[in-house]
Design a protein around this motif. Sequence first.
Motif, PDB file in Angstrom:
ATOM      1  N   LEU A  80      13.395  -7.859 -42.250  1.00  0.00           N
ATOM      2  CA  LEU A  80      13.379  -8.303 -41.163  1.00  0.00           C
ATOM      3  C   LEU A  80      13.469  -7.484 -40.054  1.00  0.00           C
ATOM      4  O   LEU A  80      12.788  -7.114 -39.224  1.00  0.00           O
ATOM      5  N   LEU A  81      14.454  -6.506 -40.475  1.00  0.00           N
ATOM      6  CA  LEU A  81      14.604  -5.321 -39.451  1.00  0.00           C
ATOM      7  C   LEU A  81      13.465  -4.208 -39.601  1.00  0.00           C
ATOM      8  O   LEU A  81      13.367  -3.766 -38.384  1.00  0.00           O
ATOM      9  N   LEU A  82      13.075  -4.204 -40.599  1.00  0.00           N
ATOM     10  CA  LEU A  82      11.979  -3.038 -40.860  1.00  0.00           C
ATOM     11  C   LEU A  82      10.639  -3.696 -39.838  1.00  0.00           C
ATOM     12  O   LEU A  82       9.865  -2.712 -39.159  1.00  0.00           O
ATOM     13  N   LEU A  83      10.468  -4.906 -40.151  1.00  0.00           N
ATOM     14  CA  LEU A  83       9.425  -5.185 -39.245  1.00  0.00           C
ATOM     15  C   LEU A  83       9.510  -5.449 -37.937  1.00  0.00           C
ATOM     16  O   LEU A  83       8.472  -5.175 -37.146  1.00  0.00           O
ATOM     17  N   THR A  84      10.777  -5.695 -37.433  1.00  0.00           N
ATOM     18  CA  THR A  84      10.972  -5.629 -35.897  1.00  0.00           C
ATOM     19  C   THR A  84      10.907  -4.463 -35.467  1.00  0.00           C
ATOM     20  O   THR A  84      10.443  -4.059 -34.406  1.00  0.00           O
ATOM     21  N   ALA A  85      11.404  -3.370 -36.412  1.00  0.00           N
ATOM     22  CA  ALA A  85      11.390  -1.750 -35.819  1.00  0.00           C
ATOM     23  C   ALA A  85       9.716  -1.570 -35.500  1.00  0.00           C
ATOM     24  O   ALA A  85       9.690  -0.532 -34.734  1.00  0.00           O
ATOM     25  N   LEU A  86       8.799  -1.989 -36.354  1.00  0.00           N
ATOM     26  CA  LEU A  86       7.512  -1.688 -36.268  1.00  0.00           C
ATOM     27  C   LEU A  86       6.607  -2.532 -35.223  1.00  0.00           C
ATOM     28  O   LEU A  86       5.569  -2.341 -35.122  1.00  0.00           O
ATOM     29  N   ALA A  87       7.376  -3.605 -34.703  1.00  0.00           N
ATOM     30  CA  ALA A  87       6.544  -4.790 -33.804  1.00  0.00           C
ATOM     31  C   ALA A  87       6.054  -4.069 -32.476  1.00  0.00           C
ATOM     32  O   ALA A  87       4.881  -4.642 -32.319  1.00  0.00           O
ATOM     33  N   ASN A  88       6.619  -3.123 -32.000  1.00  0.00           N
ATOM     34  CA  ASN A  88       6.336  -2.561 -30.914  1.00  0.00           C
ATOM     35  C   ASN A  88       5.437  -1.093 -30.746  1.00  0.00           C
ATOM     36  O   ASN A  88       5.059  -0.719 -29.862  1.00  0.00           O
ATOM     37  N   ALA A  89       5.589  -0.277 -31.974  1.00  0.00           N
ATOM     38  CA  ALA A  89       5.073   0.911 -32.241  1.00  0.00           C
ATOM     39  C   ALA A  89       5.005   1.526 -33.740  1.00  0.00           C
ATOM     40  O   ALA A  89       6.076   0.982 -34.362  1.00  0.00           O
TER      41      ALA A  89
END
Length: 111
Positions: free
Chosen positions: A11-20
């Motif tokens: 979840l955190l990795l996907l969140t980290a990639l959500a905007n860039a």
Amino acid sequence: MSERGMQELALLLLTALANAPRHGYAIAQEVKTITDGRVTPRTGALYGALDRLLAEGLIQVEREEVVDGRARRVFSLAPAGRERLEAEAERLAATVREVRRRLADGAAAPA
């Protein structure tokens, strides 16, 4: 899609990639920022999780570059990853709403 929740690191990795798009080290730093320092992924766990997300089609390699003689992959969120992240955010929000409802009910109930 599974009803089961996503593991926190995924979840955190996907969140980290959500905007860039980001490379591995930048993803780890973003996770640390997102969690206010609570989670700092170790290298093995980070790249293992990135490889799993890549295999599941949730992230993709945006580009590969060589920096200081070392190969580096830059990852981005794939369309399926964005859909999964949105679904997970909705699932978590529903859980939080239920927690808050029960806490409010418990505060009103006599002990």
